[in-house]
Write a protein that holds these residues in place. Structure first.
Motif, PDB file in Angstrom:
ATOM      1  N   TYR A  37       0.853  -1.187   0.000  1.00  0.00           N
ATOM      2  CA  TYR A  37       0.000   0.000   0.000  1.00  0.00           C
ATOM      3  C   TYR A  37       0.890   1.239   0.000  1.00  0.00           C
ATOM      4  CZ  TYR A  37      -3.821  -3.062   1.659  1.00  0.00           C
ATOM      5  OH  TYR A  37      -4.757  -4.046   1.808  1.00  0.00           O
TER       6      TYR A  37
ATOM      7  N   ASP B  30       0.956  -1.598  -5.088  1.00  0.00           N
ATOM      8  CA  ASP B  30      -0.199  -2.404  -5.498  1.00  0.00           C
ATOM      9  C   ASP B  30      -1.523  -1.678  -5.282  1.00  0.00           C
ATOM     10  OD1 ASP B  30       1.314  -4.843  -6.129  1.00  0.00           O
ATOM     11  OD2 ASP B  30       1.687  -4.936  -3.973  1.00  0.00           O
ATOM     12  N   GLY B  31      -1.537  -0.742  -4.335  1.00  0.00           N
ATOM     13  CA  GLY B  31      -2.766  -0.014  -4.056  1.00  0.00           C
ATOM     14  C   GLY B  31      -2.461   1.300  -3.366  1.00  0.00           C
TER      15      GLY B  31
ATOM     16  N   PRO C  31      -5.265   1.171  -7.971  1.00  0.00           N
ATOM     17  CA  PRO C  31      -6.585   1.114  -7.342  1.00  0.00           C
ATOM     18  C   PRO C  31      -6.566   1.924  -6.052  1.00  0.00           C
ATOM     19  CG  PRO C  31      -5.417  -0.947  -6.989  1.00  0.00           C
ATOM     20  CD  PRO C  31      -4.577  -0.137  -7.930  1.00  0.00           C
TER      21      PRO C  31
ATOM     22  N   VAL D  29      -8.270   3.377  -2.399  1.00  0.00           N
ATOM     23  CA  VAL D  29      -9.195   3.301  -1.270  1.00  0.00           C
ATOM     24  C   VAL D  29      -9.123   4.655  -0.572  1.00  0.00           C
ATOM     25  CG1 VAL D  29      -9.755   2.191   0.932  1.00  0.00           C
ATOM     26  CG2 VAL D  29      -8.872   0.824  -0.965  1.00  0.00           C
TER      27      VAL D  29
ATOM     28  N   LEU E  26      -8.685  -4.898  -1.828  1.00  0.00           N
ATOM     29  CA  LEU E  26      -7.670  -4.793  -2.879  1.00  0.00           C
ATOM     30  C   LEU E  26      -6.816  -6.052  -2.947  1.00  0.00           C
ATOM     31  CD1 LEU E  26      -6.371  -1.104  -2.660  1.00  0.00           C
ATOM     32  CD2 LEU E  26      -8.288  -2.047  -3.966  1.00  0.00           C
TER      33      LEU E  26
ATOM     34  N   THR F 104     -12.128  -6.540  -8.597  1.00  0.00           N
ATOM     35  CA  THR F 104     -12.303  -5.165  -8.150  1.00  0.00           C
ATOM     36  C   THR F 104     -11.053  -4.347  -8.454  1.00  0.00           C
ATOM     37  OG1 THR F 104     -13.836  -5.810  -6.391  1.00  0.00           O
ATOM     38  CG2 THR F 104     -12.701  -3.688  -6.140  1.00  0.00           C
ATOM     39  N   THR F 105      -9.910  -4.933  -8.170  1.00  0.00           N
ATOM     40  CA  THR F 105      -8.643  -4.232  -8.431  1.00  0.00           C
ATOM     41  C   THR F 105      -8.489  -3.925  -9.916  1.00  0.00           C
ATOM     42  OG1 THR F 105      -7.583  -5.270  -6.527  1.00  0.00           O
ATOM     43  CG2 THR F 105      -6.148  -4.401  -8.240  1.00  0.00           C
TER      44      THR F 105
ATOM     45  N   ARG G 231      -8.266  -0.181 -11.561  1.00  0.00           N
ATOM     46  CA  ARG G 231      -7.094   0.163 -12.377  1.00  0.00           C
ATOM     47  C   ARG G 231      -7.509   0.662 -13.761  1.00  0.00           C
ATOM     48  NH1 ARG G 231      -2.031  -1.213 -10.818  1.00  0.00           N
ATOM     49  NH2 ARG G 231      -1.753  -2.655  -9.051  1.00  0.00           N
TER      50      ARG G 231
END
Length: 381
Positions: A181, A265-266, A289, A291, A326, A332-333, A337
């Motif tokens: 993250y 990655d997120g 992605p 949050v 995620l 969802t990811t 993206r």
């Protein structure tokens, strides 16, 4: 970032623009700038925020006084320059003072509360970057503000890392085989850092292969040391370890920031108070992605489940559930993206510049200038 990108976009559209900033002698911006820059020396660093604010206002006032006849419009992006420019204008300068209010801080001393209020009511024209702040300024101060959107340069974040560089960055934060993250903005109350740390602990406790959180930034004019130390001291009790679960990257170069967006990655951005959320657009432009918290200003440009996963502001359980998705929901990811670059493409600096030019032209018209005269006049930001 807003100031420099806007200035360059205005220049590209034919405006004569100068950036005025404060810094130590010889100081430079974090990147090269294509517009002229004039620097005003900062005063000695004071111990308290209140002392720093007023000493900087005095220094900026003195510096601007030497340029008082050089510009037709002075556009301030913060309280300090707004107060200074108002003083110079009130002393007889002929420029028109525009101020963009990005957000309003929750100051606790009356002197700073009054200073911030004056920095909003004194300019000739107030701009905001969101409907939320337009409504708040109207309700709280009776100030009518025009909305200009923020922007992003997607190509700046469309970075493709080769395998070696990607491995190097992830190895630096211990994320060779862990979900990484990323967040931007350091550790401070407005960014919801305490809730983010608590959420990270919950995500870690729910799985065998724990994720890692890398934090970029942290430099601030305000002093958040007490809050930062309090948050970091809570790590052990939450089952987290600084340097293993939480990595503080500090201030990085523009190039490296784009690389971290590419390596992560997120992206997590659980702010409790923002003017807009420029870092979200940057992450989206990089295809990360996102949050984020469901604060009103984010909901102005983010659609839940399409542009980002929006979680309840200030609630670690909700944030942790969003962060876990995620990891656990590849579909969802992939969807987030895919939507990110399209979201960023809707908010370009060229669009932002065009909104500003329309406002500048209305000012020039009111002052009896033609469009041609405006294009060759100087704007200071």
């Amino acid at each position: 970032m807003h100031t420099l990108e806007l200035a360059e976009a205005l220049q590209a559209a034919g405006m004569a623009v100068t950036v005025i900033a404060m810094g130590e002698p010889g100081a430079r911006f974090f990147r090269d700038v294509s517009v002229p820059v004039r620097m005003i020396d900062t005063p000695p660093w004071a111990d308290t925020l209140e002392e720093r604010v007023f000493s900087w206002i005095d220094a900026m006032t003195a510096g601007l006084s030497k340029m008082r006849d050089d510009f037709d419009i002075v556009h301030s992006q913060d309280c300090i320059s707004a107060r200074a420019a108002a003083k110079v204008r009130d002393a007889g300068a002929k420029f028109h003072l525009v101020r963009t209010v990005h957000h309003v801080d929750d100051f606790t001393t009356q002197a700073l509360i009054d200073c911030q209020r004056n920095a909003i009511i004194e300019p000739d024209q107030i701009l905001v970057v969101s409907k939320l702040w337009q409504d708040r300024l109207k309700a709280d101060l009776g100030v009518e503000a025009a909305i200009v959107t923020n922007g992003v340069r997607p190509e700046r974040f469309a970075v493709s890392l080769d395998g070696d560089r990607l491995a190097e960055l992830r190895r630096r934060v211990g994320a060779e085989s862990r979900f990484l993250y990323l967040t931007v903005g350091g550790i401070e109350p407005r960014k919801g850092s305490r809730f983010l740390i608590q959420a990270l602990a919950k995500v870690k406790a729910s799985r065998r292969n724990s994720p890692v959180l890398a934090v970029v930034g942290g430099h601030s004019f305000q002093d958040y040391r007490e809050y930062r130390e309090d948050v970091l001291s809570s790590l052990q009790g939450l089952g987290l370890e600084l340097g293993n679960d939480l990595i503080l990257l500090g201030t990085v170069t523009e190039k490296e920031l784009a690389e971290w967006f590419a390596a992560a990655d997120g992206f997590v951005f659980p702010s409790v108070n923002e003017g807009w959320g420029l870092a979200i657009l940057e992450a989206a432009g990089a295809g990360l992605p996102v949050v984020a918290s469901d604060i009103e200003v984010f909901r102005e440009f983010l659609v839940h489940e399409e542009d980002a996963i929006l979680t309840t502001v200030g609630e670690p359980d909700s944030l942790a559930a969003g962060m876990a998705r995620l990891i656990d929901e590849p579909a969802t990811t992939r969807r987030l993206r895919k939507h990110g670059p399209a979201l960023a493409a809707r908010y370009t600096w060229n669009t932002t510049a065009a909104q500003h030019i329309a406002i500048y032209e209305s000012i020039a018209s009111a002052r009896g200038k033609t469009d041609h005269e405006l294009a060759t006049d100087s704007q200071a930001t």
